[in-house]
Design an enzyme around this catalytic site. Sequence first.
Site, PDB file in Angstrom:
ATOM      1  N   CYS A  35      66.702 -38.274 -24.207  1.00 37.84           N
ATOM      2  CA  CYS A  35      66.287 -39.225 -25.227  1.00 37.84           C
ATOM      3  C   CYS A  35      66.111 -40.628 -24.663  1.00 37.84           C
ATOM      4  O   CYS A  35      65.576 -41.504 -25.334  1.00 37.84           O
ATOM      5  CB  CYS A  35      67.311 -39.295 -26.348  1.00 37.84           C
ATOM      6  SG  CYS A  35      67.433 -37.766 -27.254  1.00 37.84           S
ATOM      7  N   CYS A 105      69.458 -49.114 -30.655  1.00 39.24           N
ATOM      8  CA  CYS A 105      70.556 -49.337 -29.703  1.00 39.24           C
ATOM      9  C   CYS A 105      71.834 -49.728 -30.439  1.00 39.24           C
ATOM     10  O   CYS A 105      72.929 -49.293 -30.083  1.00 39.24           O
ATOM     11  CB  CYS A 105      70.190 -50.434 -28.707  1.00 39.24           C
ATOM     12  SG  CYS A 105      68.809 -50.004 -27.652  1.00 39.24           S
TER      13      CYS A 105
END
Lengths: 276, 393
Positions: A35, A105
């Site tokens: 990913c 994130c």
Amino acid sequence: MWEYTDKVREHFLDPKNVGEVENPDGVAEVGSIACGDALKLTFKLDENQRIKDIKFKTFGCASAIASSSALTEMVKGMTLDEAMKITNQDIAAYLGGLPQEKMHCSVMGKEALEKAIENYRGAPVKAPGEQIICECFGVTDKEIERAVLENNLTTVEEVTNYTKAGGGCGNCHEAIRQIIERVRGNKEVNPILKPRLSNIQKIKMIEETLEREIRPSLKLDGGDIELIDVEGNRVLVAARGMCATCKAADITLKHFVEAKLRDLVSPDLVVEEVTS
Amino acid sequence: MNVVYLDNNATTQVSGEVMSAMMPFFGNFYGNPSSMHTFGGQVAHKIREAREKVAELIGAHPDEIIFTSCGTESDNAAIRSAIYTAPEKRHIVTSRVEHPAVRALCAHLAGQGYRVTELPVDKDGRLDMAKYESSLTSDTAIVSLMWANNETGAIFPVEEAADIARERGILFHTDAVQAAGKIPINMKQNNIDMLSISGHKLHAPKGIGILYIRKGTKFSPFMIGGHQERGRRGGTENTPSIIGLGKACELARLNMERENTYVRELRDRLEKALLTAIPNSRVNGDTEHRLPNTTNISFEFVEGEGILLMMDQYGICASSGSACTSGSLQPSHVLRAMGVPFTMAHGSIRFSLSVFTTPAEIDFVIEKLPPIIERLRGMSPYWGPGKEVCHVA
């Protein structure tokens, strides 16, 4: 180049708490190398059940490393209940903001923290009944629902920015859209009831829709369309320009022109091509 | 801070000589080259000279060159012309590793009902010529294959591919944006029908490109307007940039040997030193048929954006094929087409040199990069004892 804040740069270039805590009380690993980002979080509690030591190891871009570093700084000294309250937005805010495309994130940081705490408490790691929606990035329906709720997301693109879901092949876009609709409360997408139109109104709306919504796209490809007549719900049109010679023209008529007209004017319309 | 510019496949510095050649055309020589008066006519004369210089770089006749605004426009003009002039043909052949200028256009045309064959590449980014040959049909309107890949520098055998297309009467276009000026191109000795070049990749400014159209090739203009470029591309000439491109092509021809000796040696030195100093690193793409200025190196278990930002602290400029730098969430389509494993694809860095690169700059990178990789690996959950593998042959 991404517009990172000074705080992001600082936490990337000089990250705090890198590594692994020895004999940790809680451990979590989220993400994967496929990913493009992954985070391993370990923490240890003190005698008062507060986070004494917390460390991270992150594979990922600058904002992933900065988010991890920020997270560890934020929760040090907190009780686990306090730490559980940290949201991905708190992490982003601590860093002075993240670019929209990098919000995932901060979500990864939040997820790792939660999982590590669950790991310590022995709670189930995955809620039962969770279903993978995005196969490219392994994102579940629950994760998407949460991101939508907590960050007030309204579009598939935003969901991709926050969770990565839908950022690969794109096959799950429809499923994501349905989750957004469900979460935001429009459970059934009821077709909005349109008032009955007189014939003149109908023709006028069809013309306007052709002009505003349809012609510009056709013209991009050198094509055009002309309205010949409207008989009841039958819309008679003629293809012009490239459309007249285009073998895909009938597909365009059904899937694009008719769909648009049904959507914007009346769901009963049928588009037919006439040669003239 | 000094800039160490190793990103010349992204864009190049306008060389001093090119800049000085251009300056008068921002000033006193502002006449319109189409005008009847001498004042405009003298500019037309200079444009003619520039066109000759461009033609000379690729062994073409000046009439076969049309000036455009960029490589993307040239690619669009070529492919759209091919399908407009053969409306009965509905098939396009291209590859999976093309620049977006070709790839996105073909995807767009696929949406309009064109059948598009995207040829796969092997792990080194090489085309399967047998597959290419069998993909061609009587319905194929055009083949568009890049001469050299912008990310890996891998060179496609486009001349051989053009011969095969010619035998079948199929138009052949190549995006030579990365190849022009770096490797010899001679249009007299091949069967390529159309070829795109971009100015800013060979030390001319941005905003200028050319499309080569072989004499006798049917052409339908993309930009419709005035009679400029003999009716093949409307719009008043971008005079200063055309003059600049002419000068840049003249210099590129003179520098071709240096590109293939000096630049190649520096590139090889950089590559070898990095592979030696950094375990778990490897070169992506065909190293045998490759541009002399490009190397694409993957550093396992780290992510490209982090590497770039840390190099940026030292003024070192390069590019990455990682997901984080692309703005999409997946690594570059070129590396994916080659089947580069994810552990490697996310940590890929492209260095692209030019004749302006110095040995000292290369030494600087060789000194600064290994500790950066080590530092980022220290933060990576995938790196640890037992992971180290030396890939150097």
